[in-house]
Write an enzyme that holds these catalytic residues in place. Sequence first.
Site, PDB file in Angstrom:
ATOM      1  N   LYS A   9       0.843  -1.203   0.000  1.00 41.83           N
ATOM      2  CA  LYS A   9       0.000   0.000   0.000  1.00 41.83           C
ATOM      3  C   LYS A   9       0.884   1.262   0.000  1.00 41.83           C
ATOM      4  CE  LYS A   9      -3.907  -2.257   2.314  1.00 41.83           C
ATOM      5  NZ  LYS A   9      -4.888  -2.198   3.431  1.00 41.83           N
ATOM      6  N   TYR A  49     -12.359  -2.275  -3.534  1.00 41.30           N
ATOM      7  CA  TYR A  49     -12.863  -2.353  -2.162  1.00 41.30           C
ATOM      8  C   TYR A  49     -14.402  -2.295  -2.108  1.00 41.30           C
ATOM      9  CZ  TYR A  49      -8.298  -2.135   0.192  1.00 41.30           C
ATOM     10  OH  TYR A  49      -7.042  -2.421   0.687  1.00 41.30           O
ATOM     11  N   ARG A  85      -1.822 -14.526   3.544  1.00 33.13           N
ATOM     12  CA  ARG A  85      -2.598 -13.824   4.589  1.00 33.13           C
ATOM     13  C   ARG A  85      -1.964 -14.058   5.959  1.00 33.13           C
ATOM     14  NH1 ARG A  85      -6.837 -10.191   3.582  1.00 33.13           N
ATOM     15  NH2 ARG A  85      -7.845 -10.950   5.472  1.00 33.13           N
ATOM     16  N   THR A  91      -5.468  -7.788  10.300  1.00 33.74           N
ATOM     17  CA  THR A  91      -5.762  -6.492   9.665  1.00 33.74           C
ATOM     18  C   THR A  91      -5.252  -5.319  10.498  1.00 33.74           C
ATOM     19  OG1 THR A  91      -7.753  -7.483   8.732  1.00 33.74           O
ATOM     20  CG2 THR A  91      -7.636  -5.079   8.728  1.00 33.74           C
ATOM     21  N   ARG A 102       2.525  -7.060   8.892  1.00 34.56           N
ATOM     22  CA  ARG A 102       1.835  -5.984   9.617  1.00 34.56           C
ATOM     23  C   ARG A 102       2.325  -5.888  11.062  1.00 34.56           C
ATOM     24  NH1 ARG A 102      -4.037  -7.549   7.032  1.00 34.56           N
ATOM     25  NH2 ARG A 102      -4.060  -6.049   5.303  1.00 34.56           N
ATOM     26  N   ASN A 112      -1.884  -0.160   7.027  1.00 38.60           N
ATOM     27  CA  ASN A 112      -1.369  -1.475   7.436  1.00 38.60           C
ATOM     28  C   ASN A 112      -0.512  -2.148   6.365  1.00 38.60           C
ATOM     29  OD1 ASN A 112      -3.449  -2.094   5.736  1.00 38.60           O
ATOM     30  ND2 ASN A 112      -4.632  -3.275   7.214  1.00 38.60           N
ATOM     31  N   HIS A 115      -1.921  -5.279   1.198  1.00 38.58           N
ATOM     32  CA  HIS A 115      -3.219  -5.915   0.923  1.00 38.58           C
ATOM     33  C   HIS A 115      -2.965  -7.310   0.370  1.00 38.58           C
ATOM     34  CE1 HIS A 115      -7.090  -6.933  -0.839  1.00 38.58           C
ATOM     35  NE2 HIS A 115      -6.400  -7.302  -1.897  1.00 38.58           N
ATOM     36  N   GLU A 126      -9.471  -9.885  -8.191  1.00 40.02           N
ATOM     37  CA  GLU A 126      -8.491  -8.804  -8.027  1.00 40.02           C
ATOM     38  C   GLU A 126      -7.361  -8.898  -9.050  1.00 40.02           C
ATOM     39  OE1 GLU A 126      -7.564  -9.129  -3.857  1.00 40.02           O
ATOM     40  OE2 GLU A 126      -9.583  -8.460  -3.285  1.00 40.02           O
TER      41      GLU A 126
HETATM   42  P1  RTP Z   1      -7.006  -5.775   2.896  1.00 42.47           P
HETATM   43  O1  RTP Z   1      -8.312  -6.038   2.198  1.00 42.47           O
HETATM   44  O2  RTP Z   1      -6.501  -4.367   2.701  1.00 42.47           O
HETATM   45  O3  RTP Z   1      -5.978  -6.820   2.572  1.00 42.47           O
HETATM   46  O4  RTP Z   1      -7.213  -5.916   4.465  1.00 42.47           O
HETATM   47  P2  RTP Z   1      -8.004  -7.056   5.231  1.00 42.47           P
HETATM   48  O5  RTP Z   1      -8.588  -8.040   4.262  1.00 42.47           O
HETATM   49  O6  RTP Z   1      -7.100  -7.580   6.277  1.00 42.47           O
HETATM   50  O7  RTP Z   1      -9.147  -6.219   5.919  1.00 42.47           O
HETATM   51  P3  RTP Z   1     -10.559  -5.782   5.323  1.00 42.47           P
HETATM   52  O8  RTP Z   1     -11.592  -6.137   6.324  1.00 42.47           O
HETATM   53  O9  RTP Z   1     -10.738  -6.265   3.920  1.00 42.47           O
HETATM   54  O10 RTP Z   1     -10.439  -4.193   5.311  1.00 42.47           O
HETATM   55  C1  RTP Z   1      -9.844  -3.520   4.236  1.00 42.47           C
HETATM   56  C2  RTP Z   1      -8.978  -2.404   4.760  1.00 42.47           C
HETATM   57  O11 RTP Z   1      -9.816  -1.405   5.322  1.00 42.47           O
HETATM   58  C3  RTP Z   1      -9.140  -0.766   6.393  1.00 42.47           C
HETATM   59  N1  RTP Z   1      -9.971  -0.826   7.579  1.00 42.47           N
HETATM   60  N2  RTP Z   1     -10.124   0.172   8.390  1.00 42.47           N
HETATM   61  N3  RTP Z   1     -10.953   1.866  10.511  1.00 42.47           N
HETATM   62  C4  RTP Z   1     -11.334   0.598  10.481  1.00 42.47           C
HETATM   63  O12 RTP Z   1     -12.022   0.119  11.357  1.00 42.47           O
HETATM   64  C5  RTP Z   1     -10.919  -0.237   9.376  1.00 42.47           C
HETATM   65  N4  RTP Z   1     -11.269  -1.485   9.157  1.00 42.47           N
HETATM   66  C6  RTP Z   1     -10.663  -1.870   8.014  1.00 42.47           C
HETATM   67  C7  RTP Z   1      -7.834  -1.483   6.634  1.00 42.47           C
HETATM   68  O13 RTP Z   1      -6.782  -0.731   6.063  1.00 42.47           O
HETATM   69  C8  RTP Z   1      -8.033  -2.793   5.887  1.00 42.47           C
HETATM   70  O14 RTP Z   1      -6.814  -3.299   5.422  1.00 42.47           O
HETATM   71 MG    MG Z   2      -9.714  -7.473   2.589  1.00 39.30          MG
END
Ligand code: RTP
Ligand code: MG
Length: 148
Positions: A9, A49, A85, A91, A102, A112, A115, A126
């Site tokens: 990122k 997203y 992952r 996350t 991370r 973080n 992705h 994707e």
């Molecule tokens: P990513 O898609 O970026 O790989 O991350 P992830 O699967 O671990 O988490 P996901 O639930 O898909 O969330 C996507 C990205 O959104 C941001 N986020 N912010 N402020 C918050 O509560 C919050 N929750 C999620 C994070 O940057 C996360 O990577």
């Molecule tokens: Mg995700």
Amino acid sequence: MEKTFLMVKPDGVQRDLVGDIVSRFEKKGFKLAGAKLMKITEALAEEHYAEHKGKPFFQELVGFITSGPVFAMVWEGENVIATARQMMGKTNPQDALPGTIRGDFGLTVGKNVIHGSDSPESAEREIGLFFSNSELVEYSKHSKQWIY
Ligand code: RTP
Ligand code: MG
């Protein structure tokens, strides 16, 4: 062979973590199938997203991911989606274990570092969003005479 989409990122690119992150997946034994430094448009960010549309952090997420260059990659190998992952960690970097990307490099959930696709369906979606077929390279790593 299974493929996944991973992306350093904007915070990871700004902090010069691209090499470290690529190195972790190389050393693990996975194979790089495609990679490029790019800026994500707002439209691509919203599509990538889409599952988070309507959530309170969506605008911040789109704003952040379009704020500077990202390093987009496709990696290949057995069970690469789930293993990547695990190597990324949780996350929220505050919950991510040391030894994960991370856990070692991140501080806050909004920034973080990396992705990674979370399922075979999202990996296929994707990879298709970010790479054309001609940008993915098929090759063998162990058929060369100089590797014994
Ligand atoms: P990513 O898609 O970026 O790989 O991350 P992830 O699967 O671990 O988490 P996901 O639930 O898909 O969330 C996507 C990205 O959104 C941001 N986020 N912010 N402020 C918050 O509560 C919050 N929750 C999620 C994070 O940057 C996360 O990577
Ligand atoms: Mg995700």
